[in-house]
Design a protein around this motif. Structure first.
Motif, PDB file in Angstrom:
ATOM      1  N   VAL A 191      -3.030   2.930  -6.312  1.00  0.00           N
ATOM      2  CA  VAL A 191      -3.219   1.764  -7.163  1.00  0.00           C
ATOM      3  C   VAL A 191      -1.988   0.889  -7.022  1.00  0.00           C
ATOM      4  CG1 VAL A 191      -3.536   0.918  -9.524  1.00  0.00           C
ATOM      5  CG2 VAL A 191      -4.622   3.066  -8.822  1.00  0.00           C
ATOM      6  N   LEU A 207      -4.586  -5.690 -10.583  1.00  0.00           N
ATOM      7  CA  LEU A 207      -4.651  -4.355  -9.987  1.00  0.00           C
ATOM      8  C   LEU A 207      -5.446  -4.390  -8.690  1.00  0.00           C
ATOM      9  CD1 LEU A 207      -5.594  -2.222 -13.109  1.00  0.00           C
ATOM     10  CD2 LEU A 207      -3.352  -2.455 -12.098  1.00  0.00           C
ATOM     11  N   ILE A 250      -7.061  -1.346  -6.240  1.00  0.00           N
ATOM     12  CA  ILE A 250      -7.260   0.095  -6.123  1.00  0.00           C
ATOM     13  C   ILE A 250      -7.786   0.410  -4.731  1.00  0.00           C
ATOM     14  CG2 ILE A 250      -8.468   2.089  -7.065  1.00  0.00           C
ATOM     15  CD1 ILE A 250      -8.577   0.478  -9.722  1.00  0.00           C
TER      16      ILE A 250
END
Length: 77
Positions: free
Chosen positions: A58, A74, A76
């Motif tokens: 992440v 974010l 991922i």
């Protein structure tokens, strides 16, 4: 379930617990074997810690919009 005892945090050069926040980047990796989490905080991603062949990662970063709102993005993998 999250276990804080299994989280290790490392500050990369030129970043402290409090400063700078703008542009700060986070790299979160983990061990499938032990369940440990490893969080690196810096002004760049901790690329040597990333290994997409054996685990998920992440990546996150703080950014400012309109100089008033802080947003954490974010990614991922």
């Amino acid at each position: 379930m999250f276990n804080a005892a299994k989280l290790s945090t490392k500050y990369l050069p030129f970043v402290t617990e409090g400063l700078p926040v703008d542009g700060r980047k986070y790299t979160l990796t983990h061990s499938d074997v032990t369940g440990e989490l490893f969080l690196s905080i810096g002004n760049h991603y901790d690329l040597p810690a990333i290994n997409l062949k054996i685990r998920d990662e992440v990546l996150a970063k703080w950014t400012s919009k309109l100089l008033l709102v802080k947003i954490l993005f974010l990614k991922i993998f």
